[in-house]
Design a protein around this motif. Structure first.
Motif, short mmCIF file in Angstrom:
data_model
loop_
_atom_site.label_atom_id
_atom_site.label_comp_id
_atom_site.label_asym_id
_atom_site.label_seq_id
_atom_site.Cartn_x
_atom_site.Cartn_y
_atom_site.Cartn_z
N CYS A 64 -55.99 56.56 5.69
CA CYS A 64 -56.08 57.52 4.58
C CYS A 64 -54.73 58.08 4.18
O CYS A 64 -54.64 58.86 3.23
CB CYS A 64 -57.04 58.65 4.95
N THR A 65 -53.67 57.73 4.89
CA THR A 65 -52.33 58.21 4.50
C THR A 65 -51.98 57.64 3.12
O THR A 65 -52.04 56.43 2.91
CB THR A 65 -51.28 57.74 5.54
N PRO A 66 -51.65 58.49 2.16
CA PRO A 66 -51.36 57.97 0.82
C PRO A 66 -50.09 57.12 0.78
O PRO A 66 -49.19 57.29 1.61
CB PRO A 66 -51.15 59.24 -0.02
N THR A 67 -50.03 56.22 -0.18
CA THR A 67 -48.87 55.35 -0.36
C THR A 67 -47.60 56.20 -0.50
O THR A 67 -47.60 57.19 -1.22
CB THR A 67 -49.02 54.51 -1.65
N GLY A 68 -46.57 55.78 0.20
CA GLY A 68 -45.29 56.46 0.07
C GLY A 68 -45.11 57.63 1.02
O GLY A 68 -43.99 58.09 1.24
N HIS A 69 -46.20 58.11 1.60
CA HIS A 69 -46.08 59.27 2.48
C HIS A 69 -45.58 58.86 3.86
O HIS A 69 -45.67 57.71 4.26
CB HIS A 69 -47.42 60.00 2.57
N LYS A 70 -45.05 59.86 4.56
CA LYS A 70 -44.42 59.57 5.84
C LYS A 70 -45.30 59.93 7.03
O LYS A 70 -45.98 60.95 7.03
CB LYS A 70 -43.10 60.32 5.93
N ALA A 71 -45.25 59.04 8.01
CA ALA A 71 -45.91 59.28 9.29
C ALA A 71 -44.89 58.84 10.35
O ALA A 71 -43.87 58.25 10.01
CB ALA A 71 -47.19 58.46 9.38
N ASP A 86 -48.93 51.05 2.43
CA ASP A 86 -50.36 50.78 2.19
C ASP A 86 -50.98 51.78 1.22
O ASP A 86 -50.64 52.95 1.25
CB ASP A 86 -51.16 50.89 3.50
N PRO A 87 -51.96 51.34 0.44
CA PRO A 87 -52.77 52.33 -0.29
C PRO A 87 -53.77 52.98 0.67
O PRO A 87 -54.22 52.34 1.62
CB PRO A 87 -53.50 51.48 -1.34
N GLY A 88 -54.08 54.25 0.46
CA GLY A 88 -55.05 54.94 1.33
C GLY A 88 -56.47 54.68 0.88
O GLY A 88 -56.72 54.42 -0.30
N PHE A 89 -57.39 54.76 1.84
CA PHE A 89 -58.82 54.66 1.50
C PHE A 89 -59.26 55.86 0.69
O PHE A 89 -58.82 56.98 0.95
CB PHE A 89 -59.66 54.70 2.79
N ASP A 90 -60.18 55.66 -0.24
CA ASP A 90 -60.93 56.75 -0.84
C ASP A 90 -62.25 56.80 -0.07
O ASP A 90 -63.13 55.95 -0.26
CB ASP A 90 -61.16 56.46 -2.34
N ILE A 91 -62.36 57.76 0.84
CA ILE A 91 -63.51 57.81 1.76
C ILE A 91 -64.84 57.89 0.99
O ILE A 91 -65.82 57.23 1.35
CB ILE A 91 -63.38 58.99 2.74
N ALA A 92 -64.86 58.68 -0.07
CA ALA A 92 -66.11 58.85 -0.82
C ALA A 92 -66.54 57.52 -1.45
O ALA A 92 -67.71 57.13 -1.36
CB ALA A 92 -65.92 59.93 -1.89
N LYS A 93 -65.59 56.82 -2.06
CA LYS A 93 -65.92 55.53 -2.67
C LYS A 93 -66.38 54.53 -1.62
O LYS A 93 -67.29 53.74 -1.84
CB LYS A 93 -64.70 54.95 -3.40
N LEU A 94 -65.70 54.55 -0.48
CA LEU A 94 -66.05 53.65 0.62
C LEU A 94 -67.50 53.92 1.05
O LEU A 94 -68.30 52.99 1.23
CB LEU A 94 -65.09 53.91 1.79
N ALA A 95 -67.85 55.20 1.19
CA ALA A 95 -69.20 55.57 1.64
C ALA A 95 -70.24 55.15 0.60
O ALA A 95 -71.29 54.60 0.95
CB ALA A 95 -69.26 57.08 1.89
N ILE A 96 -69.95 55.39 -0.67
CA ILE A 96 -70.91 55.03 -1.73
C ILE A 96 -71.09 53.51 -1.76
O ILE A 96 -72.21 52.99 -1.78
CB ILE A 96 -70.45 55.56 -3.11
N GLY A 97 -69.96 52.80 -1.68
CA GLY A 97 -70.01 51.34 -1.71
C GLY A 97 -70.80 50.77 -0.55
O GLY A 97 -71.48 49.76 -0.68
N ALA A 98 -70.70 51.44 0.61
CA ALA A 98 -71.37 50.92 1.81
C ALA A 98 -72.85 51.31 1.87
O ALA A 98 -73.57 50.84 2.73
CB ALA A 98 -70.64 51.40 3.07
N GLY A 99 -73.29 52.21 0.99
CA GLY A 99 -74.72 52.51 0.93
C GLY A 99 -75.14 53.92 1.31
O GLY A 99 -76.34 54.21 1.37
N ALA A 100 -74.19 54.82 1.54
CA ALA A 100 -74.56 56.23 1.82
C ALA A 100 -75.28 56.78 0.60
O ALA A 100 -74.94 56.43 -0.54
CB ALA A 100 -73.31 57.05 2.13
#
Ligand SMILES: Cc1ncc(C[n+]2csc(CCOP(=O)(O)OP(=O)(O)O)c2C)c(N)n1
Ligand code: SF4
Ligand code: SF4
Ligand code: SF4
Ligand SMILES: [Mg+2]
Lengths: 272, 65
Positions: free
Chosen positions: A136-143, A152-166
């Motif tokens: 979930c770390t956004p692109t360009g951000h530091k860790a 990497d692009p970060g996941f959109d958790i809500a979209k992921l959940a909707i797509g998976a069937g929540a």
């Protein structure tokens, strides 16, 4: 009137381990208020977590709790719900726990639409282990593992959940504290797998690296980026640039797993 | 009619000094005194409860009755 949190807290567990300003405490309070609103009982409520700072949450709450292995909250919670379908099962954890090592369990709990509520505290980082990047770390951000910026692009958790069937997906933030309990209340009431993502802050391992001077700046950022879904309807794509929608993002009534499984048991009995 | 003021209780042993309650109080009722939050101007309190809601540490209570 001041809210009585003590009733739901294990005695002598405070102060909790979270750093000053860590939003996990704000989310925990929202969950407690939701449990009180719904008049849940300690005996009929199980909170399940994996590993991480966020996953320490069940240790503080006085009800049935399970602190399990990293990423495995959904698997253990599924076991509890199958054995005791009348139990209110609530999963809690961080973005790392839920979308990296636990990503597979997460999508399949969504797919099954099993009647549980998953509260995911997204602080965009592995807080507990010192700030490695998460999915979930956004692109360009530091860790600590992306010192030159995350490619990497970060996941959109809500979209992921909707797509998976929540069948219920909502998003709030640690800044909008009085909305957290309302979203969680609605999620628990929903029949089926409900996901509540709370955009959170980790001043210690994420804030410092990403030039937030203080937790106040992190809170102000949450305040600025959040746009309620209703307000967003009247905004242009340009105005929504860089914003994040909050509120109930998706809701659908659909057959859910423990009911369907009970039917399988009936069919199996009849076949004998 | 005289305005009924709330009682604001700060539990010092829980306060981690994050500044959240102080910074986001709309009427500047609170201040930091060293590492913990403290009440500076109770008269200004509008009982919005935001400080209590946002404190991550169960360290501030706004008692209104
Ligand atoms: C199998 C396994 N792998 C790795 C770890 C190390 N580990 C502990 S917590 C954690 C990440 C937690 O991040 P997140 O879920 O986002 O929670 P946060 O600390 O940010 O609240 C990791 C990688 C572990 N405990 N177990
Ligand atoms: S390291 Fe980050 S996530 Fe963990 S308690 Fe501290 S602020 Fe919270
Ligand atoms: S209740 Fe509202 S006005 Fe009163 S101290 Fe708290 S934040 Fe400030
Ligand atoms: S929000 Fe809570 S922990 Fe933070 S300074 Fe205020 S009382 Fe202390
Ligand atoms: Mg995290």
């Amino acid at each position: 009137m001041a809210f009585d949190y003590e009733k739901w807290l294990r005695p002598n567990k405070l102060p909790h381990i979270w750093c000053p300003g860590c939003g996990h405490g704000i989310v925990m309070k929202g969950l407690i208020r939701a449990m009180e609103t719904l008049k849940l009982e300690k005996e009929n409520t199980t909170i399940v977590s994996g590993i991480g700072c966020a996953s320490r949450l069940p240790g503080y709450i006085d009800c049935c709790t399970l602190h399990t292995a990293h990423g495995r909250a959904a698997a253990f919670a599924t076991g509890v719900k199958m054995a005791k379908p009348e139990m209110n099962v609530i999963l809690v954890g961080g973005d790392g726990d839920g979308t990296a090592i636990g990503g597979n369990h997460f999508i399949h709990a969504c797919r099954r639409n099993i009647d549980m509520t998953y509260i995911i505290m997204n602080n965009y980082i592995y807080g507990m282990t010192g700030g490695q990047f998460s999915p979930c770390t956004p692109t360009g951000h530091k860790a600590s593992t992306t010192p030159y910026g995350n490619p990497d692009p970060g996941f959109d958790i809500a979209k992921l959940a909707i797509g998976a069937g929540a069948t219920f997906v909502a998003r709030g933030t640690a800044f909008h504290a009085n909305q957290i309990d309302k979203l969680i209340t609605e999620a628990i009431q929903h029949k089926g797998f409900s996901v509540v993502e709370i955009l959170d802050d980790c001043p210690t391992t994420y804030g410092r690296r990403n030039k937030f001077k203080s937790v106040i700046e992190m809170m102000n950022r949450l305040k600025e980026v959040a746009v309620p879904v209703k307000a967003a309807e009247k905004m242009t794509a340009e105005q929504l640039q860089g914003k994040v929608l909050t509120g109930v993002l998706y809701k659908e009534e659909k057959a859910h797993y423990t009911d369907e499984y009970a039917k399988v048991i009936e069919r199996a009995k009849a076949a004998k | 009619m005289e305005k009924k003021l709330p009682k604001i209780e700060i539990i010092e042993k829980y306060c981690k000094g994050c500044h959240i309650c102080v910074e986001f109080c709309p009427t500047k009722v609170l201040e930091m005194q060293g590492f913990v939050a403290a009440v500076k101007n109770l008269e200004a309190c509008i009982k919005c409860m935001q400080c209590e809601l946002r404190c991550p540490d169960f360290a501030i209570k706004v008692i209104t009755e």
